[in-house]
Design a protein around this motif. Sequence first.
Motif, PDB file in Angstrom:
ATOM      1  N   SER A  14      51.129  38.599  30.167  1.00  0.00           N
ATOM      2  CA  SER A  14      52.623  38.480  30.759  1.00  0.00           C
ATOM      3  C   SER A  14      52.642  39.522  31.932  1.00  0.00           C
ATOM      4  CB  SER A  14      53.393  38.674  29.985  1.00  0.00           C
ATOM      5  OG  SER A  14      55.000  38.746  30.509  1.00  0.00           O
ATOM      6  N   GLY A  15      53.467  38.943  32.999  1.00  0.00           N
ATOM      7  CA  GLY A  15      53.301  40.053  34.166  1.00  0.00           C
ATOM      8  C   GLY A  15      52.199  40.130  35.161  1.00  0.00           C
ATOM      9  N   ALA A  16      50.721  38.617  34.509  1.00  0.00           N
ATOM     10  CA  ALA A  16      49.521  39.021  35.453  1.00  0.00           C
ATOM     11  C   ALA A  16      49.276  37.574  37.044  1.00  0.00           C
ATOM     12  CB  ALA A  16      48.048  38.245  34.893  1.00  0.00           C
ATOM     13  N   GLY A  17      50.595  36.743  36.566  1.00  0.00           N
ATOM     14  CA  GLY A  17      51.192  36.097  38.167  1.00  0.00           C
ATOM     15  C   GLY A  17      50.402  34.786  36.980  1.00  0.00           C
ATOM     16  N   THR A  18      50.356  34.296  35.921  1.00  0.00           N
ATOM     17  CA  THR A  18      50.090  33.336  35.573  1.00  0.00           C
ATOM     18  C   THR A  18      50.691  31.865  35.771  1.00  0.00           C
ATOM     19  OG1 THR A  18      51.246  34.145  33.133  1.00  0.00           O
ATOM     20  CG2 THR A  18      48.740  34.037  33.554  1.00  0.00           C
ATOM     21  N   SER A  19      52.268  32.636  35.833  1.00  0.00           N
ATOM     22  CA  SER A  19      53.308  31.161  36.240  1.00  0.00           C
ATOM     23  C   SER A  19      52.906  31.300  37.833  1.00  0.00           C
ATOM     24  CB  SER A  19      54.696  32.153  36.624  1.00  0.00           C
ATOM     25  OG  SER A  19      54.913  32.512  34.758  1.00  0.00           O
ATOM     26  N   THR A  20      52.743  31.765  38.387  1.00  0.00           N
ATOM     27  CA  THR A  20      52.282  31.508  39.853  1.00  0.00           C
ATOM     28  C   THR A  20      51.212  30.775  40.103  1.00  0.00           C
ATOM     29  OG1 THR A  20      52.822  33.678  40.496  1.00  0.00           O
ATOM     30  CG2 THR A  20      51.997  32.434  42.580  1.00  0.00           C
ATOM     31  N   VAL A  21      50.031  30.611  38.624  1.00  0.00           N
ATOM     32  CA  VAL A  21      48.874  30.140  38.755  1.00  0.00           C
ATOM     33  C   VAL A  21      48.918  28.286  38.088  1.00  0.00           C
ATOM     34  CG1 VAL A  21      46.567  29.356  38.254  1.00  0.00           C
ATOM     35  CG2 VAL A  21      47.707  31.935  38.604  1.00  0.00           C
ATOM     36  N   THR A  22      49.951  29.022  36.846  1.00  0.00           N
ATOM     37  CA  THR A  22      50.646  27.587  36.845  1.00  0.00           C
ATOM     38  C   THR A  22      51.201  26.695  38.225  1.00  0.00           C
ATOM     39  OG1 THR A  22      50.959  28.378  35.016  1.00  0.00           O
ATOM     40  CG2 THR A  22      52.287  25.725  35.207  1.00  0.00           C
ATOM     41  N   LYS A  23      52.020  26.789  38.726  1.00  0.00           N
ATOM     42  CA  LYS A  23      52.754  26.425  39.584  1.00  0.00           C
ATOM     43  C   LYS A  23      51.331  26.210  40.721  1.00  0.00           C
ATOM     44  CE  LYS A  23      57.306  28.731  39.408  1.00  0.00           C
ATOM     45  NZ  LYS A  23      58.023  29.987  40.789  1.00  0.00           N
ATOM     46  N   THR A  24      50.472  27.097  41.323  1.00  0.00           N
ATOM     47  CA  THR A  24      49.938  26.331  42.108  1.00  0.00           C
ATOM     48  C   THR A  24      49.079  25.018  41.500  1.00  0.00           C
ATOM     49  OG1 THR A  24      49.746  28.395  42.710  1.00  0.00           O
ATOM     50  CG2 THR A  24      47.731  26.563  43.432  1.00  0.00           C
ATOM     51  N   PHE A  25      48.635  25.374  40.076  1.00  0.00           N
ATOM     52  CA  PHE A  25      48.064  24.035  39.490  1.00  0.00           C
ATOM     53  C   PHE A  25      48.697  22.476  39.678  1.00  0.00           C
ATOM     54  CE2 PHE A  25      44.414  26.700  38.223  1.00  0.00           C
ATOM     55  CZ  PHE A  25      43.180  26.168  37.988  1.00  0.00           C
ATOM     56  N   GLU A  26      49.954  23.005  39.303  1.00  0.00           N
ATOM     57  CA  GLU A  26      51.093  21.644  39.306  1.00  0.00           C
ATOM     58  C   GLU A  26      51.103  21.163  40.422  1.00  0.00           C
ATOM     59  OE1 GLU A  26      54.930  23.255  38.108  1.00  0.00           O
ATOM     60  OE2 GLU A  26      54.724  23.161  36.071  1.00  0.00           O
ATOM     61  N   GLY A 266      48.239  37.181  49.496  1.00  0.00           N
ATOM     62  CA  GLY A 266      49.266  36.527  49.542  1.00  0.00           C
ATOM     63  C   GLY A 266      48.510  35.328  50.145  1.00  0.00           C
ATOM     64  N   LYS A 267      46.704  35.188  49.999  1.00  0.00           N
ATOM     65  CA  LYS A 267      45.854  33.859  49.735  1.00  0.00           C
ATOM     66  C   LYS A 267      45.574  33.427  48.678  1.00  0.00           C
ATOM     67  CE  LYS A 267      46.147  34.473  54.365  1.00  0.00           C
ATOM     68  NZ  LYS A 267      44.937  34.860  55.494  1.00  0.00           N
ATOM     69  N   MET A 268      46.073  33.919  47.517  1.00  0.00           N
ATOM     70  CA  MET A 268      45.838  33.959  46.366  1.00  0.00           C
ATOM     71  C   MET A 268      45.950  32.560  45.979  1.00  0.00           C
ATOM     72  SD  MET A 268      46.273  35.500  42.742  1.00  0.00           S
ATOM     73  CE  MET A 268      46.804  34.712  41.105  1.00  0.00           C
ATOM     74  N   SER A 269      47.219  31.500  46.128  1.00  0.00           N
ATOM     75  CA  SER A 269      47.488  30.492  46.036  1.00  0.00           C
ATOM     76  C   SER A 269      46.222  29.468  46.879  1.00  0.00           C
ATOM     77  CB  SER A 269      49.190  30.141  46.333  1.00  0.00           C
ATOM     78  OG  SER A 269      49.317  29.058  45.973  1.00  0.00           O
ATOM     79  N   LEU A 270      46.183  29.521  48.059  1.00  0.00           N
ATOM     80  CA  LEU A 270      45.143  28.685  48.942  1.00  0.00           C
ATOM     81  C   LEU A 270      44.298  28.959  48.115  1.00  0.00           C
ATOM     82  CD1 LEU A 270      45.197  27.401  51.482  1.00  0.00           C
ATOM     83  CD2 LEU A 270      44.580  29.262  52.728  1.00  0.00           C
ATOM     84  N   ALA A 271      43.416  30.214  48.097  1.00  0.00           N
ATOM     85  CA  ALA A 271      41.937  30.050  47.019  1.00  0.00           C
ATOM     86  C   ALA A 271      41.868  29.597  46.035  1.00  0.00           C
ATOM     87  CB  ALA A 271      41.714  31.752  47.033  1.00  0.00           C
ATOM     88  N   MET A 272      43.144  29.192  45.752  1.00  0.00           N
ATOM     89  CA  MET A 272      43.047  28.592  43.850  1.00  0.00           C
ATOM     90  C   MET A 272      43.222  26.998  43.961  1.00  0.00           C
ATOM     91  SD  MET A 272      45.839  30.455  41.711  1.00  0.00           S
ATOM     92  CE  MET A 272      44.557  32.098  40.514  1.00  0.00           C
ATOM     93  N   GLN A 273      43.615  26.412  45.332  1.00  0.00           N
ATOM     94  CA  GLN A 273      43.669  25.229  45.794  1.00  0.00           C
ATOM     95  C   GLN A 273      41.854  24.806  46.437  1.00  0.00           C
ATOM     96  OE1 GLN A 273      46.843  23.052  47.438  1.00  0.00           O
ATOM     97  NE2 GLN A 273      48.313  25.100  47.188  1.00  0.00           N
ATOM     98  N   LEU A 274      42.010  25.464  47.414  1.00  0.00           N
ATOM     99  CA  LEU A 274      40.579  25.087  47.794  1.00  0.00           C
ATOM    100  C   LEU A 274      39.253  25.307  47.272  1.00  0.00           C
ATOM    101  CD1 LEU A 274      40.845  27.091  50.863  1.00  0.00           C
ATOM    102  CD2 LEU A 274      40.810  25.702  50.810  1.00  0.00           C
ATOM    103  N   ILE A 275      39.289  26.491  46.012  1.00  0.00           N
ATOM    104  CA  ILE A 275      38.495  26.427  44.614  1.00  0.00           C
ATOM    105  C   ILE A 275      38.374  25.059  43.632  1.00  0.00           C
ATOM    106  CG2 ILE A 275      37.605  27.362  43.036  1.00  0.00           C
ATOM    107  CD1 ILE A 275      38.400  30.152  44.470  1.00  0.00           C
ATOM    108  N   PHE A 276      40.012  25.061  42.754  1.00  0.00           N
ATOM    109  CA  PHE A 276      40.023  23.958  41.735  1.00  0.00           C
ATOM    110  C   PHE A 276      40.115  22.920  42.357  1.00  0.00           C
ATOM    111  CE2 PHE A 276      41.661  28.158  40.382  1.00  0.00           C
ATOM    112  CZ  PHE A 276      39.755  28.652  39.471  1.00  0.00           C
TER     113      PHE A 276
END
Length: 289
Positions: A14-26, A266-276
């Motif tokens: 909890s607090g690791a940023g998994t919620s932000t990751v979930t939004k990126t995957f959604e 600040g590029k974490m979400s973009l990195a996830m989209q490019l990778i996943f």
Amino acid sequence: MSKKHPIIAITGSSGAGTSTVTKTFEHIFRREGLTAALVEGDSFHRFDRQTMKVRMAEELAAGNQHFSHFGPQANLFEELENLFRRYGETGSGMVRKYLHNEEEAAPYHQEPGTFTPWEEIPTGTDLLFYEGLHGAAVDGNIDVGRHADLLVGVVPTINLEWTQKLIRDKSQRGYSQEAVVDTILRRMPDYVKYICPQFSRTHVNFQRVPMVDTSNPFITRDIPTADESMVVIRFANPKGIDFPYLLSMLHDSWMSRPNIIVVPGGKMSLAMQLIFTPMILRLTEMKKK
């Protein structure tokens, strides 16, 4: 029965940023027209909020000072593994929701801190997406992660994790400093035994590292922002990862090892989209075949 239906599991405390990751995957799922069965790790806790408080008091009275949400005594590891196995084979499985607050509880006419009844995942989903504490948990013969196709770890450095928990629990939940520290200490054995080892089983890890001083998390007043952080992205198997493309798309990123790329926070979400995105498309294409 052979495995036909893809499973993606995001693991982080909890607090690791998994919620932000979930939004990126959604966002990826919406853009690619995919329907995901969303599963929250909290729904596989063994006890509701009130029962957990009672059990913690009982365990403490019995001399167990380390009973926590991190370990198998307070979680349904076997049921979670069965969900992953069954969904991979049939595209279905039993799930429920944990109702965190009044807003989530209102549609079900239940109290916050309770579970909804178990029910079958509706037919027709393209994949299962899990976000929680135990997507790659192992306990004896139980191995949750062996049934997942993509395991992603999301974790801050330990001092940053403590900073986030201390500030959140004091400001949003009204806990005292002493109560939060007691929780951190109580969880530590289960954190070491059941949480940390998962990040050696994941296919990709995202670790947020603050670029400001968090050497004493117990006095820090502010959570470092994304712009005050870097994210270390580790690939268990770098084969097939187009690092030159990622470096060109993620400004100010670099490689620290042959299987690690470091990007601005600040590029974490973009990195996830490019990778996943290509990984998810490959998984769903395999399902169609």
